[in-house]
Enzyme design. Structure first.
Site, PDB file in Angstrom:
ATOM      1  N   ALA A  85     -53.147 -79.984 -12.931  1.00  0.00           N
ATOM      2  CA  ALA A  85     -52.245 -81.137 -13.016  1.00  0.00           C
ATOM      3  C   ALA A  85     -51.193 -80.853 -14.075  1.00  0.00           C
ATOM      4  O   ALA A  85     -51.383 -79.954 -14.907  1.00  0.00           O
ATOM      5  CB  ALA A  85     -53.035 -82.383 -13.432  1.00  0.00           C
ATOM      6  N   HIS A 504     -65.531 -74.378 -22.593  1.00  0.00           N
ATOM      7  CA  HIS A 504     -64.684 -73.895 -23.681  1.00  0.00           C
ATOM      8  C   HIS A 504     -64.458 -72.382 -23.575  1.00  0.00           C
ATOM      9  O   HIS A 504     -64.642 -71.660 -24.562  1.00  0.00           O
ATOM     10  CB  HIS A 504     -65.314 -74.210 -25.044  1.00  0.00           C
ATOM     11  CG  HIS A 504     -65.208 -75.644 -25.455  1.00  0.00           C
ATOM     12  ND1 HIS A 504     -65.603 -76.091 -26.692  1.00  0.00           N
ATOM     13  CD2 HIS A 504     -64.755 -76.739 -24.810  1.00  0.00           C
ATOM     14  CE1 HIS A 504     -65.396 -77.397 -26.790  1.00  0.00           C
ATOM     15  NE2 HIS A 504     -64.886 -77.821 -25.658  1.00  0.00           N
ATOM     16  N   HIS A 547     -63.463 -78.501 -31.019  1.00  0.00           N
ATOM     17  CA  HIS A 547     -63.034 -78.554 -29.618  1.00  0.00           C
ATOM     18  C   HIS A 547     -61.685 -77.834 -29.561  1.00  0.00           C
ATOM     19  O   HIS A 547     -60.972 -77.724 -30.555  1.00  0.00           O
ATOM     20  CB  HIS A 547     -62.901 -79.997 -29.163  1.00  0.00           C
ATOM     21  CG  HIS A 547     -64.221 -80.705 -29.083  1.00  0.00           C
ATOM     22  ND1 HIS A 547     -64.786 -81.079 -27.900  1.00  0.00           N
ATOM     23  CD2 HIS A 547     -65.083 -81.085 -30.045  1.00  0.00           C
ATOM     24  CE1 HIS A 547     -65.940 -81.680 -28.124  1.00  0.00           C
ATOM     25  NE2 HIS A 547     -66.147 -81.700 -29.425  1.00  0.00           N
TER      26      HIS A 547
END
Ligand code: FAD
Length: 569
Positions: A85, A504, A547
């Site tokens: 996207a 990740h 993250h």
């Protein structure tokens, strides 16, 4: 050369690519095109809803890459999610905003990447960020911060969701984890991450919608006439100049649109930001990679870099869950980031010496499994760094996310620095064919042990008051399946049958010196090329304890400045 032409062509309008597109197109004299396989998700409720984590999984905006059979992890395949996207994976991710432990970024410079260290990256974390100061109601529920860590004027909104879980929760967690040696960390975003925390998210706190790369870096700038996003279009490969240059020189990108195949030309650079499971694949399709692999598919060798697609590092995610004794409303944002000392207590030196004595063998296994593409000495150096980070620097060993939601109290966790190394490589010269993705989860006993040891630590936490007052029966794994007396091998079996990717993946086009296995230079330029860069999670040479997006935004901001400097923009 009849196709459209731009100064810069960026492949992938995701987390990193949109930062580059935004910053380069700040200069009106420069034209920028972004090629994006997906489309707008601006009004997609599976994206915007801050409670909607997981709803986009398996829909048309999820690449849902499939791995090879995971031979060390019970044999089955895994799904690796990634966003397709405008905004890339930032449109489907968990929105956690945590950076890294400072020494991990300093390690980039120690390993030969001049100018890349915590202090030099820190201003770029801030440049990207628009920190939204929590309101009193959020502060009373645990939102906390040091203002000096944060940027106030960047494009990316960072803060807390409107509704955080009720105010009794954090003090109870604090009391519980204190007994396990883990203290409260008011703000993990200053380079020191260990502790219990209520971390911020990428969220528009006022409107209570997800903040993603597109909302931050693209939509407010979509009317720039020198910035063009070409959606529903897949890049197939780089097109090279046929003139004989000493370095491979890109002139454009071959793409497939709804109408067929065409070339989009770049007069200055081609920048790959297609994500760590795609950018190395595009390099191979373009003739940059391991000759043994390229020859198999009759791809002419443009640059010989045997480590393209190697060094794949991902974490494994798992969870324990309990019946709740209350009904919880709101979004929880509680994480525990314990160090190895805190997880292992008195046993830590045994674990450290086990790891220390295993690393030479691990390095041999990684090198062999890459058929020599990864050199033993290089991977051993990376393992020694990792050992030092875990056992000397005491960076967080695991992240444990605590999720009191409605009538259950669950947790998700992942050991942060696994030793397993995998790869992503083409299986065909046809860009529309899937690649071979193999993270080699649990390639090493230490990675499996870590998963079990953290699970046991979590169970202990849930049995410790006052957290124990909030939970009833254990649903997963369940005391009847895995009583406290369960053996290591019973736990191993449970881990292998319940784990998933932590989504990740990093390292597949590592920023490292070429003789140390690097694919890109400290300028993020692909070795042997004149004008091709990779700017996305592929370039992170080592896994991080944070993250990823916060660091990716910062890396892309810094990279954009380097590009502007080179061209005096
Ligand atoms: P991406 O953002 O994936 O961008 C790559 C773009 O390239 C995509 O838009 C893709 O469609 C496009 N593309 C790929 N191939 C082509 C092609 N051939 N042609 C044209 N376009 C192409 N990180 C956090 O910080 N916090 C979290 O809570 C968090 N949770 C996560 C949860 C999930 C489910 C997942 C999947 C990830 C999570 N992450 C989280 C990780 C983080 O979101 C990603 O590491 C990061 O967004 C990757 O950024 P990137 O720039 O490398 O690639």
């Amino acid at each position: 050369d009849s196709g459209p032409k731009y100064d810069f062509v960026i492949v992938g309008g995701g987390t990193s690519g949109l930062v580059i597109a935004n910053r380069l197109s700040e200069n009106k004299a420069i034209t920028v095109a972004v090629i994006e396989a997906g489309d707008s998700v601006f009004n997609n409720p599976n994206v915007t809803n801050v409670f909607g984590y997981g709803r986009a999984f398996g829909t048309h905006i999820d690449w849902a890459y499939q791995t090879e059979d995971q031979e060390y992890a019970g044999g089955s395949k895994q799904i690796m999610r990634a966003g397709k996207a405008i905004g890339g994976t930032s449109t489907i991710n968990g929105m956690s905003y945590t950076r890294a432990q400072s020494v991990q970024v300093d390690a980039w410079e120690l390993f030969g990447n001049k100018g890349w260290n915590w202090d030099s990256l820190f201003p770029y974390y801030q440049k990207s960020e628009m920190f939204q100061i929590p309101i009193l109601n959020q502060i009373s529920r645990g939102a906390d911060y040091y203002i000096t860590y944060h940027g106030m004027n960047g494009p990316l909104k960072v803060g807390w969701p409107t509704e955080i879980t009720n105010r009794t929760m954090l003090p109870a967690l604090d009391q519980t984890f204190n007994q396990l040696g883990v203290t409260f960390n008011r703000d993990v975003n200053g380079g020191s991450m260990v502790g219990l925390t209520s971390h911020p998210n990428t969220v528009n706190s006022e409107e209570n919608v997800r903040e993603d790369a597109a909302r931050a870096y693209y939509w407010p700038y979509q009317n720039r006439s020198n910035l063009k996003i070409i959606t529903n279009t897949s890049a197939n490969k780089i097109i090279w100049s046929s003139n004989s240059h000493s370095e491979a020189t890109a002139v454009g990108v071959e793409v497939t649109t709804a109408h067929g195949v065409e070339t989009i030309y770049a007069s200055k650079e081609v920048i790959l930001s297609a994500g760590s499971l795609k950018s190395p694949v595009l390099l191979e399709l373009s003739g940059v990679g391991n000759p043994d692999i390229l020859r198999k598919y009759n791809i002419p060798i443009k640059v010989n870099i045997s480590t393209v697609g190697e060094n794949l590092q991902d974490q494994t995610n798992n969870g324990l869950s309990y019946q709740g004794t209350e009904f919880w409303l709101g979004s929880p944002t509680f994480s525990v980031l314990p160090s190895a000392n805190q997880i292992y207590g008195n046993n830590v030196s045994n674990v450290a010496s086990y790891v220390n004595s295993s690393m030479a063998e691990y390095a041999k296994v990684v090198s062999n499994s890459s058929k020599g593409a990864v050199q033993e000495a290089n991977i051993l150096a990376a393992f020694k760094l990792q050992y030092d980070l875990i056992f000397e620097s005491q960076v967080p060993f695991a992240e444990i996310v605590l999720l009191p939601i409605a009538d259950s109290f669950s947790s998700e966790y992942w050991p942060l620095l696994p030793f397993s190394r995998g790869s992503v490589h083409i299986k065909s010269a046809n860009a529309s064919m899937p690649a071979s993705i193999n993270p080699n989860y649990f390639m090493f006993k230490q990675d499996l042990d870590a998963q079990v040891d953290v699970a046991r630590f979590i169970r202990k936490a849930f049995m410790t008051a006052p957290l124990s007052d909030f939970v009833g029966d254990e649903y997963t794994p369940g005391m009847e399946n895995l009583p406290d007396s369960a053996s290591d091998s019973q736990w191993d079996d449970w881990v292998k049958s319940n784990y998933r990717s932590n989504f990740h993946p990093v390292g597949t086009a590592s920023m490292l010196p070429r003789n140390m296995g690097g694919v890109v230079s400290p300028e993020l330029k692909v070795y042997g090329t004149k004008n091709v860069r990779v700017i996305d999670a592929s370039v992170l040479p080592f896994q991080l304890c944070g993250h990823l997006t916060s660091t990716l935004y910062a890396v892309a901001e810094k990279a954009a400045d380097m590009i502007k400097k080179q061209y005096r923009l």
